[in-house]
Design a protein around this motif. Structure first.
Motif, PDB file in Angstrom:
ATOM      1  N   ARG A 293      30.864  19.369  38.519  1.00 37.58           N
ATOM      2  CA  ARG A 293      30.866  17.969  38.102  1.00 37.58           C
ATOM      3  C   ARG A 293      30.512  17.930  36.620  1.00 37.58           C
ATOM      4  N   SER A 294      31.482  18.169  35.761  1.00 34.40           N
ATOM      5  CA  SER A 294      31.220  18.233  34.324  1.00 34.40           C
ATOM      6  C   SER A 294      30.685  16.919  33.763  1.00 34.40           C
ATOM      7  N   GLU A 295      30.904  15.810  34.453  1.00 33.75           N
ATOM      8  CA  GLU A 295      30.357  14.535  33.984  1.00 33.75           C
ATOM      9  C   GLU A 295      28.823  14.539  34.006  1.00 33.75           C
ATOM     10  N   CYS A 296      28.229  15.473  34.737  1.00 32.88           N
ATOM     11  CA  CYS A 296      26.765  15.585  34.798  1.00 32.88           C
ATOM     12  C   CYS A 296      26.195  16.373  33.618  1.00 32.88           C
ATOM     13  N   ASP A 297      27.034  17.108  32.903  1.00 31.01           N
ATOM     14  CA  ASP A 297      26.536  17.993  31.847  1.00 31.01           C
ATOM     15  C   ASP A 297      25.673  17.273  30.819  1.00 31.01           C
ATOM     16  N   SER A 298      25.997  16.031  30.500  1.00 31.19           N
ATOM     17  CA  SER A 298      25.232  15.306  29.484  1.00 31.19           C
ATOM     18  C   SER A 298      24.054  14.528  30.081  1.00 31.19           C
TER      19      SER A 298
ATOM     20  N   VAL B 249      24.628  28.368  30.758  1.00 30.47           N
ATOM     21  CA  VAL B 249      25.527  27.227  30.632  1.00 30.47           C
ATOM     22  C   VAL B 249      25.102  26.390  29.434  1.00 30.47           C
ATOM     23  N   LYS B 250      26.080  25.688  28.842  1.00 40.38           N
ATOM     24  CA  LYS B 250      25.834  24.971  27.583  1.00 40.38           C
ATOM     25  C   LYS B 250      24.841  23.827  27.712  1.00 40.38           C
ATOM     26  N   TYR B 251      24.654  23.288  28.902  1.00 45.44           N
ATOM     27  CA  TYR B 251      23.746  22.151  29.052  1.00 45.44           C
ATOM     28  C   TYR B 251      22.296  22.562  29.284  1.00 45.44           C
ATOM     29  N   THR B 252      21.986  23.863  29.256  1.00 46.89           N
ATOM     30  CA  THR B 252      20.600  24.314  29.340  1.00 46.89           C
ATOM     31  C   THR B 252      19.857  23.866  28.092  1.00 46.89           C
ATOM     32  N   LYS B 253      18.655  23.336  28.265  1.00 41.36           N
ATOM     33  CA  LYS B 253      17.824  22.937  27.131  1.00 41.36           C
ATOM     34  C   LYS B 253      16.806  24.045  26.893  1.00 41.36           C
ATOM     35  N   GLN B 254      16.949  24.725  25.764  1.00 45.00           N
ATOM     36  CA  GLN B 254      15.957  25.710  25.376  1.00 45.00           C
ATOM     37  C   GLN B 254      14.902  24.949  24.577  1.00 45.00           C
ATOM     38  N   LEU B 255      13.744  24.743  25.160  1.00 43.72           N
ATOM     39  CA  LEU B 255      12.694  23.933  24.549  1.00 43.72           C
ATOM     40  C   LEU B 255      12.020  24.773  23.480  1.00 43.72           C
ATOM     41  N   GLY B 256      12.221  24.408  22.234  1.00 48.23           N
ATOM     42  CA  GLY B 256      11.837  25.262  21.118  1.00 48.23           C
ATOM     43  C   GLY B 256      10.390  25.236  20.699  1.00 48.23           C
TER      44      GLY B 256
END
Length: 181
Positions: A124-129, A149-156
């Motif tokens: 469900r690519s609509e969930c990516d954002s 995956v590109k939608y992973t948030k690497q918390l800096g």
């Protein structure tokens, strides 16, 4: 009126097929073992110093399936100082159940059982954002960002981590209410 409940379970062996999370939960110094979608639901929960042991069963193995319909809902799962072990490679940290899941892993040791992609949008690519899948200072072979995956948030930084962990609002329900003096 707030209702506070507590459960203390001391067993040599306690078996549950899945943890269904509704409401607020705090797990500390636990050993949780499971297969497909073994922690799922729509509540708020914090897992501290907990071992998550994955038993593969030739299906899509996922640790968390968090249900949240919008970013305004104050639900989510946070895993801090945990250890992920297991017997099956190709395990996902989480997958989308609803459109806006929120899960954070911080300071967690991830073995090779974690698949390089780590997260799954259930095609469900609509969930990516709208998904919030965050990681902060995790270690071990399963924590490599190569192949994520590109939608992973690497918390800096710590302020990003604090903001992400605020999703469970632990100070509101983990700490006892202040008595009025």
């Amino acid at each position: 009126m707030e209702l506070w409940t507590a459960m203390i379970a001391e067993f040599d062996y306690f078996v549950a097929t899945n943890l269904i999370i509704k409401g607020n939960h705090f797990f500390k110094d636990c050993f949780i073992e499971g297969t497909v979608d073994f922690i799922f639901g729509s509540g708020k929960s914090l897992y501290l110093n907990t071992e998550l042991h994955v038993l593969g069963n030739n299906e899509m193995t996922v640790i968390t399936t968090q249900a949240r319909d919008s970013a305004s809902e104050d639900t989510g799962y946070s895993f801090v100082h945990c250890n992920i072990t297991g017997t099956e490679n190709g395990t996902y940290l989480g997958r989308a159940w609803r459109i806006s899941p929120r899960v954070v892993f911080a300071y967690t040791s991830m073995s090779e059982v974690i698949t390089p992609a780590s997260w799954n949008n259930k095609n469900r690519s609509e969930c990516d954002s709208t998904m919030f899948y965050g990681e902060y200072k995790c270690s071990g072979p399963g924590s490599s960002m190569v192949g994520r995956v590109k939608y992973t948030k690497q918390l800096g930084n710590k302020s990003n981590l604090s903001s992400a962990l605020a999703n469970i609002q632990g100070s509101k329900w983990l700490l006892p209410p202040n008595p009025k003096v």
